[in-house]
Enzyme design. Structure first.
Site, short mmCIF file in Angstrom:
data_model
loop_
_atom_site.label_atom_id
_atom_site.label_comp_id
_atom_site.label_asym_id
_atom_site.label_seq_id
_atom_site.Cartn_x
_atom_site.Cartn_y
_atom_site.Cartn_z
N ARG A 51 0.97 -1.32 -0.04
CA ARG A 51 0.18 0.00 -0.02
C ARG A 51 0.74 1.18 0.08
NH1 ARG A 51 -4.57 -1.20 1.94
NH2 ARG A 51 -3.58 -2.77 2.83
N THR A 52 1.75 1.31 0.94
CA THR A 52 2.75 2.56 1.06
C THR A 52 3.54 2.68 -0.21
OG1 THR A 52 2.75 2.32 3.49
CG2 THR A 52 4.46 3.59 2.55
#
Lengths: 302, 151
Positions: A51-52
């Site tokens: 995600r990051t």
């Protein structure tokens, strides 16, 4: 060392935090701006974080910059025993800034000391994850219209959860009231309670989730992270201690919004997703605009 | 009387007195006295009215820089440092804990970068409500002064 690095949320003053949030709002209105044309950003993920990484990479690509890097330490030379110092020096020959996730606490501060180009900390072990904190603040500001005088319930793993620790530090500028909801094994560490006392931030601690967030403006849920436990028996005891269900929100305030850094496991029942108070997916989307703002600030681009 | 004679017997150099007996060898270690070429006298488990059992170190012909002696403040804050010249105490040096401590303390966090990569440790000294706390510059973990692990 490059002074533009973002290692910890405490590196930013209240004014700098507010400037990032303003800038993020501009990116939300107009996400595609080619201000990083010709710039190269390295994303070094010594520990996987889909995600990051994707949100930082999307932020750079939408600004017209290019990405180099790796998404897993196994595919980098650190698997051959290269020190972080050497990897950072090597990559800084190619990139204008480095976004780094590393499993060791303090890796980002160290990288920022040895690197000639700015480092953006995308998570160092269980220590800091400032871009998550800034996107949490942006989500709170967007949903409440202000950051001032809010009541915020932090729920779940308050012992190992770095997002909640950083959120306390960042919110300390804005006169919050906190409620810490955690089982005894995962209670808020003393140093953060001392921090609240020193800064005249009122807080209460409770064990039960039900009925305890009815006066809250923000309900911040966290996952019990298996990878942070040294003792797996302890993890098994506490992993499913809270599950937020839709019916529990009946008496909550109309402006309440539920945040979660994601990924969630069992702590929010899927039946909450359709409630208008569920904000966690849009919170993740806000991450893109906030990271555009961070990368732009670090590279001195407006 | 005999004790005073022993201290006075040093012509030039440094006397570190009133070290708690269990901290003596830590002081030897942080001052790197094992690598010191000058004459050294070390006494330990001597009777002390103030602290029970004490240690004392006398180093001939050597005066330590303030930054060196301040390291002692970490483990033996009540130790007394006397600088001797021609058998006379010319300086009674107060111990003052530095704002930053490099290298001598090991971080208690096993996942800290300083315990896993060739990175020198660095701690910030913070006073919180009268208590001295060391905060790791890298992983930001805090440890009380008395719990700090000396390398």
């Amino acid at each position: 060392m490059s002074n533009n690095s973002l290692v910890s949320i405490s590196d930013y003053s209240k004014e700098e935090i507010l400037a990032i949030l303003d800038s993020a709002a501009e990116f939300e209105a107009n996400p595609n701006r080619k201000t990083l044309d010709g710039r190269v950003i390295a994303t070094l993920f010594f520990e996987p974080s889909t995600r990051t990484r994707l949100s930082f990479e999307t932020a750079v690509i939408r600004l017209g910059g290019s990405i180099i890097g790796f998404s897993d330490a196994a595919t980098s030379s650190s698997s051959k025993g290269e020190t972080l110092n050497d990897t950072i020096h090597m990559v800084s020959c190619y990139a204008d800034a480095i976004v780094m996730r590393h499993p060791l606490d303090g890796a980002a501060r160290y990288a920022a000391e040895v690197s000639p180009v700015p480092i953006i900390n995308a998570g160092d072990g269980s220590n800091q994850h400032p871009s998550q904190t800034l996107l949490d603040l942006y989500s709170i500001l967007k949903t409440q219209g202000t950051l001032e005088n809010l009541t915020i319930c932090l729920v779940g793993d308050l012992k190992y959860g770095r997002t909640v620790h950083s959120l306390i530090m960042a919110m300390s500028h804005f006169h919050p009231t906190f409620k810490f909801i955690a089982p005894d094994e995962l209670k808020m560490p003393d140093e953060y309670k001392v921090f609240c006392q020193k800064n005249n931030i009122p807080f209460t601690e409770v064990n039960e989730l039900t009925e305890n967030f009815n006066d809250a403006d923000i309900l911040y849920m966290t996952r019990v992270q298996k990878e942070r436990f040294l003792d797996l028996m302890e993890y098994e005891r506490v992993k499913n201690v809270y599950t937020l269900k839709n019916f529990m929100l009946v008496n909550s305030k109309p402006n309440l919004r539920i945040l979660h850094p994601l990924p969630r496991v069992n702590e929010i029942d899927p039946d909450v997703d359709s409630n208008e108070k569920a904000y966690y997916f849009r919170q993740a989307q806000n991450g893109l605009y906030v990271r555009q703002a961070i990368v732009s600030k670090v590279l001195d681009q407006k | 009387m005999e004790k005073e004679l022993k201290v006075a017997a040093l012509r030039n150099g440094t006397v570190i007195d009133h070290i708690p007996a269990d901290k003596l060898y830590k002081v030897v270690s942080i001052l790197h006295l094992n690598e010191c070429a000058q004459q050294i006298t070390i006494g330990n488990n001597l009777d002390s009215a103030k602290i029970g059992k004490k240690g004392i170190i006398k180093i001939s012909d050597r005066v330590f820089a303030q930054v060196e002696t301040n390291k002692i403040a970490l483990i033996a804050p009540n130790a007394k440092i006397n600088i001797i010249r021609d058998f006379v105490v010319v300086e009674k040096r107060a111990l003052c804990l530095p704002k930053d401590i490099h290298e001598i303390v090991q971080c208690a966090n096993p996942n800290c970068i300083t315990n896993n990569q060739p990175v020198k440790t660095h701690f910030h000294v913070v006073t919180l409500g009268g208590e001295v706390i060391l905060k790791c510059h890298y992983c930001e973990r805090e440890v009380k002064r008395e719990d700090a692990k000396i390398k």
